[in-house]
Each structure stands twice: as structure tokens, then as C-alpha cells.
Design an enzyme around this catalytic site. Structure first.
Site, PDB file in Angstrom:
ATOM      1  N   GLY A  11       0.824  -1.216   0.000  1.00 25.16           N
ATOM      2  CA  GLY A  11       0.000   0.000   0.000  1.00 25.16           C
ATOM      3  C   GLY A  11       0.847   1.249   0.000  1.00 25.16           C
ATOM      4  N   ASN A  81       0.923  -2.479   5.414  1.00 23.56           N
ATOM      5  CA  ASN A  81       0.204  -1.214   5.511  1.00 23.56           C
ATOM      6  C   ASN A  81      -1.061  -1.176   4.656  1.00 23.56           C
ATOM      7  OD1 ASN A  81       0.105   1.935   5.729  1.00 23.56           O
ATOM      8  ND2 ASN A  81       0.265   1.528   3.534  1.00 23.56           N
ATOM      9  N   TYR A 147     -14.968  -2.177  10.139  1.00 25.70           N
ATOM     10  CA  TYR A 147     -13.580  -1.689  10.061  1.00 25.70           C
ATOM     11  C   TYR A 147     -12.859  -1.951  11.392  1.00 25.70           C
ATOM     12  CZ  TYR A 147      -9.507   1.323   9.638  1.00 25.70           C
ATOM     13  OH  TYR A 147      -8.209   1.789   9.617  1.00 25.70           O
ATOM     14  N   LYS A 151      -9.524  -4.258  12.254  1.00 35.69           N
ATOM     15  CA  LYS A 151      -8.301  -3.771  12.917  1.00 35.69           C
ATOM     16  C   LYS A 151      -8.091  -4.460  14.269  1.00 35.69           C
ATOM     17  CE  LYS A 151      -6.506  -1.076   9.797  1.00 35.69           C
ATOM     18  NZ  LYS A 151      -5.153  -1.328   9.252  1.00 35.69           N
ATOM     19  N   PRO A 177      -2.172   4.180  14.506  1.00 39.07           N
ATOM     20  CA  PRO A 177      -2.443   5.624  14.481  1.00 39.07           C
ATOM     21  C   PRO A 177      -3.905   5.947  14.774  1.00 39.07           C
ATOM     22  CG  PRO A 177      -1.516   4.838  12.367  1.00 39.07           C
ATOM     23  CD  PRO A 177      -2.004   3.642  13.140  1.00 39.07           C
ATOM     24  N   GLY A 178      -4.103   7.186  15.251  1.00 33.51           N
ATOM     25  CA  GLY A 178      -5.432   7.801  15.260  1.00 33.51           C
ATOM     26  C   GLY A 178      -5.650   8.442  13.896  1.00 33.51           C
TER      27      GLY A 178
HETATM   28  P1  NDP Z   1      -4.568   5.524   1.741  1.00 36.77           P
HETATM   29  O1  NDP Z   1      -5.921   5.281   1.142  1.00 36.77           O
HETATM   30  O2  NDP Z   1      -3.910   6.820   1.462  1.00 36.77           O
HETATM   31  O3  NDP Z   1      -3.581   4.340   1.329  1.00 36.77           O
HETATM   32  C1  NDP Z   1      -4.009   3.003   1.323  1.00 36.77           C
HETATM   33  C2  NDP Z   1      -3.000   2.170   0.540  1.00 36.77           C
HETATM   34  O4  NDP Z   1      -3.424   0.806   0.578  1.00 36.77           O
HETATM   35  C3  NDP Z   1      -2.919   2.579  -0.911  1.00 36.77           C
HETATM   36  O5  NDP Z   1      -1.567   2.593  -1.303  1.00 36.77           O
HETATM   37  C4  NDP Z   1      -3.675   1.478  -1.637  1.00 36.77           C
HETATM   38  O6  NDP Z   1      -3.078   1.275  -2.913  1.00 36.77           O
HETATM   39  C5  NDP Z   1      -3.397   0.272  -0.744  1.00 36.77           C
HETATM   40  N1  NDP Z   1      -4.413  -0.756  -0.892  1.00 36.77           N
HETATM   41  C6  NDP Z   1      -5.718  -0.681  -0.544  1.00 36.77           C
HETATM   42  N2  NDP Z   1      -6.348  -1.817  -0.890  1.00 36.77           N
HETATM   43  C7  NDP Z   1      -5.411  -2.615  -1.449  1.00 36.77           C
HETATM   44  C8  NDP Z   1      -5.444  -3.920  -2.015  1.00 36.77           C
HETATM   45  N3  NDP Z   1      -6.576  -4.628  -2.060  1.00 36.77           N
HETATM   46  N4  NDP Z   1      -4.308  -4.448  -2.509  1.00 36.77           N
HETATM   47  C9  NDP Z   1      -3.159  -3.740  -2.473  1.00 36.77           C
HETATM   48  N5  NDP Z   1      -3.048  -2.507  -1.947  1.00 36.77           N
HETATM   49  C10 NDP Z   1      -4.179  -1.953  -1.460  1.00 36.77           C
HETATM   50  O7  NDP Z   1      -4.775   5.333   3.304  1.00 36.77           O
HETATM   51  P2  NDP Z   1      -3.729   5.345   4.531  1.00 36.77           P
HETATM   52  O8  NDP Z   1      -2.362   5.620   4.065  1.00 36.77           O
HETATM   53  O9  NDP Z   1      -4.310   6.193   5.576  1.00 36.77           O
HETATM   54  O10 NDP Z   1      -3.891   3.838   5.019  1.00 36.77           O
HETATM   55  C11 NDP Z   1      -2.791   2.965   5.221  1.00 36.77           C
HETATM   56  C12 NDP Z   1      -3.087   2.066   6.396  1.00 36.77           C
HETATM   57  O11 NDP Z   1      -3.191   2.869   7.573  1.00 36.77           O
HETATM   58  C13 NDP Z   1      -4.395   1.276   6.305  1.00 36.77           C
HETATM   59  O12 NDP Z   1      -4.164  -0.041   6.769  1.00 36.77           O
HETATM   60  C14 NDP Z   1      -5.323   2.027   7.251  1.00 36.77           C
HETATM   61  O13 NDP Z   1      -6.327   1.192   7.777  1.00 36.77           O
HETATM   62  C15 NDP Z   1      -4.330   2.471   8.305  1.00 36.77           C
HETATM   63  N6  NDP Z   1      -4.744   3.581   9.152  1.00 36.77           N
HETATM   64  C16 NDP Z   1      -5.090   4.776   8.608  1.00 36.77           C
HETATM   65  C17 NDP Z   1      -5.456   5.823   9.432  1.00 36.77           C
HETATM   66  C18 NDP Z   1      -5.917   7.152   8.903  1.00 36.77           C
HETATM   67  O14 NDP Z   1      -6.560   7.908   9.645  1.00 36.77           O
HETATM   68  N7  NDP Z   1      -5.601   7.514   7.669  1.00 36.77           N
HETATM   69  C19 NDP Z   1      -5.445   5.665  10.889  1.00 36.77           C
HETATM   70  C20 NDP Z   1      -5.076   4.356  11.349  1.00 36.77           C
HETATM   71  C21 NDP Z   1      -4.720   3.372  10.502  1.00 36.77           C
HETATM   72  P3  NDP Z   1      -3.862   0.998  -4.263  1.00 36.77           P
HETATM   73  O15 NDP Z   1      -5.162   1.745  -4.207  1.00 36.77           O
HETATM   74  O16 NDP Z   1      -2.923   1.478  -5.334  1.00 36.77           O
HETATM   75  O17 NDP Z   1      -4.022  -0.479  -4.273  1.00 36.77           O
HETATM   76  C1  8X3 Z   2      -8.334   4.945  10.966  1.00 36.24           C
HETATM   77  C2  8X3 Z   2      -8.626   5.824  12.110  1.00 36.24           C
HETATM   78  O1  8X3 Z   2     -10.479   6.598  13.649  1.00 36.24           O
HETATM   79  O2  8X3 Z   2     -10.973   6.542  11.278  1.00 36.24           O
HETATM   80  O3  8X3 Z   2      -7.974   3.680  11.347  1.00 36.24           O
HETATM   81  O4  8X3 Z   2     -10.822   4.514  12.521  1.00 36.24           O
HETATM   82  S1  8X3 Z   2     -10.304   5.857  12.405  1.00 36.24           S
END
Ligand code: NDP
Ligand code: 8X3
Length: 246
Positions: A11, A81, A147, A151, A177-178
Site C-alpha cells: 500500500g 500497511n 472496520y 483492525k 495511528p489515530g
Molecule cells: P490511503 O488510502 O492513502 O492508502 C491506502 C493504501 O493501501 C494505498 O496505497 C492502496 O493502494 C493500498 N491498498 C488498498 N487496498 C489494497 C489492495 N486490495 N491491494 C493492495 N493494496 C491496497 O490510506 P492510509 O495511508 O491512511 O492507510 C494505510 C493504512 O493505515 C491502512 O491499513 C489504514 O487502515 C491504516 N490507518 C489509517 C489511518 C488514517 O486515519 N488515515 C489511521 C489508522 C490506521 P492501491 O489503491 O494502489 O491499491
Molecule cells: C483509521 C482511524 O479513527 O478513522 O484507522 O478509525 S479511524
């Protein structure tokens, strides 16, 4: 310590994963970055100072994942990720395709990648798996049942992997993360940018870089140090549901 180490980040075409790619690459690591969007991976790769390989596959697809990772080489650090939230609303009105996407990506996808990469780490007697969990793996909030369940599963997998890998030389960590402003909320709200931006109204969220710094720090500890978990909030957040807005 990260010089020439091979770091695989799933990701990495966006958000936290892309930030991890930049931070590991700047620290001297060789990085392999993955996602489903080749064009986005190419853009990120072009920015990185060091050696970089891009791999396009959907983590939900076990055969595609195994085929893509068969030639990945020795991975020193795996950053699990790739993940998403899809929708926000009560279970009784839930869209089952949203549920499938979250469970298949956040849980099954993480397992697919980890199963493909970990045996090599065990054979070599060293390696590090760093999962990106969430505050949603520690708390549950209204509308987020599935979701949060996905997690919570990541949290259980992190703890279970650590037990299974005890004594092998492979470390297991989680960064939870939050609120981080990435494409996360745009994806959650199916492209509704106005609704996504409103999530961060009146507060200063974390950035992908803030999370990546924690991930790189964990990976860069001495061999005998295993950071089990980090929970990281913006200053304006105290729990999954308590956020101070001005
Ligand atoms: P983004 O949407 O910016 O990035 C998500 C990444 O995951 C992209 O690169 C996407 O790439 C990849 N991805 C999603 N589905 C697939 C799949 N089926 N196969 C391969 N790659 C996939 O979100 P974030 O950077 O915020 O999220 C990253 C991680 O952090 C996640 O696990 C999320 O749950 C977690 N997180 C995020 C928080 C937030 O508030 N943003 C807080 C806590 C945790 P592509 O679309 O090119 O496949
Ligand atoms: C992403 C943070 O608070 O949207 O994991 O679930 S929250």
C-alpha cells in the site's frame, strides 16, 4: 543500520505507505513498494533516492500475491500497511461489498502477504514484521463495527505472530495511528471529497510522515529490542471518538 536493508511496504502508492517508502529510502534502505496502481507507484519510485522496485498486485488475491512475491528476494522488514475503510454506518444498513473489501484487504490480505514473506525470514533467522493497525483496533466507534473488527483482527494477528515467531529472530511490531490525513477518508466515503475533508475540520491531523517516522524508528532499533506497539494520536485526539476542534 537501515543501509542496504530490504524493506517491503504494501500500500505504498499513497498516504502512510508512500511516506514509509520515502523515509526508508532516505535512510538508505532498498525498498520494494506495492499497490494496485502502477502509475502511482511509478510516481513515488521516481522520487526515491535509493534502489526501488515496484510490484503491482491486489493483496486480496492470494495467487496474485504469491506470484508477485515469489521473486521479491530476501525481505528484512515487511511493513503491512495496505488497508482501507469502506463506508461508515450502522451494521443493519451495511453494504456487504464494503464489508468484504475491508475483511479481505485488512485481514486476509495482510495474512496473504505475511505468509508469503515470513518463511524466508525464519530460514535466515532474522526479520521484522511491522503491521499498521489503528486506534480502531483498540476501540470501537458507532458506524465502524466492521472496520474496527478488521483492525482488532490485526491486533490479534500481531500478538499471535509474535508468539509464533518467538525464538526465530523475527520481530513483530504494530503502529496504531489515530487520525491521519491521507486518501483514507476519500476511500471510506467512496470519493466524496467534501465529506472526507470534514473529518479533519478544525483539528490538525497526523500526516503520513508522522507515522512513517515511528515505523522507521521501530525498524532501526538494535537487534535485541522489539518494540511491541505504538499508539500515536494527533495532539487534538484523546480516543477514537474524542477529538477537540476549534
Ligand atoms: P490511503 O488510502 O492513502 O492508502 C491506502 C493504501 O493501501 C494505498 O496505497 C492502496 O493502494 C493500498 N491498498 C488498498 N487496498 C489494497 C489492495 N486490495 N491491494 C493492495 N493494496 C491496497 O490510506 P492510509 O495511508 O491512511 O492507510 C494505510 C493504512 O493505515 C491502512 O491499513 C489504514 O487502515 C491504516 N490507518 C489509517 C489511518 C488514517 O486515519 N488515515 C489511521 C489508522 C490506521 P492501491 O489503491 O494502489 O491499491
Ligand atoms: C483509521 C482511524 O479513527 O478513522 O484507522 O478509525 S479511524
Amino acid at each position: 543500520m537501515l543501509i542496504d536493508r530490504h524493506v517491503l511496504i504494501t500500500g505504498a502508492s499513497s498516504g502512510i505507505g508512500a511516506a514509509c517508502a520515502r523515509h526508508f529510502s532516505r535512510a538508505g534502505a532498498d525498498v520494494t513498494i506495492t499497490g494496485r496502481r502502477q502509475d502511482r507507484l511509478d510516481e513515488i519510485a521516481a522520487e526515491l533516492p535509493g534502489s526501488v522496485t515496484t510490484l503491482v498486485f491486489d493483496v486480496q488475491d492470494r495467487a496474485m500475491t504469491n506470484a508477485a512475491l515469489a521473486e521479491v528476494g530476501d525481505v528484512d522488514v515487511l511493513v503491512n500497511n495496505a488497508g482501507l475503510a469502506s463506508g461508515l454506518g450502522p451494521m443493519q444498513a451495511g453494504d456487504v461489498t464494503d464489508w468484504d473489501a475491508m475483511i479481505q484487504t485488512n485481514v486476509v490480505g495482510l495474512l496473504n502477504v505475511t505468509r508469503a514473506v515470513t518463511p524466508g525470514m525464519v530460514e535466515r533467522g532474522r526479520g521484522h514484521i511491522i503491521n499498521i493497525g489503528s486506534v480502531a483496533g483498540r476501540e470501537v466507534y458507532p458506524g465502524g463495527a466492521v472496520y474496527c473488527a478488521s483492525k482488532h483482527a490485526v491486533d490479534a494477528l500481531t500478538k499471535g505472530f509474535r508468539l509464533d515467531l518467538l525464538g526465530t529472530g523475527v520481530k513483530v511490531s504494530t503502529v496504531d495511528p489515530g487520525m491521519v490525513e491521507t486518501e483514507f477518508s476519500v476511500v471510506r466515503f467512496h470519493g466524496d471529497r467534501e465529506r472526507a475533508e470534514a473529518v479533519y475540520d478544525g483539528m490538525d491531523p497526523l500526516t503520513g510522515d508522522d507515522v512513517a517516522e515511528a515505523v522507521v524508528w521501530i525498524a532501526d532499533r538494535p537487534r535485541h529490542v522489539q518494540v511491541a506497539e505504538i499508539l500515536i494520536f494527533p495532539e487534538a485526539q484523546a480516543s477514537a471518538t474524542r477529538v477537540h476542534r476549534t
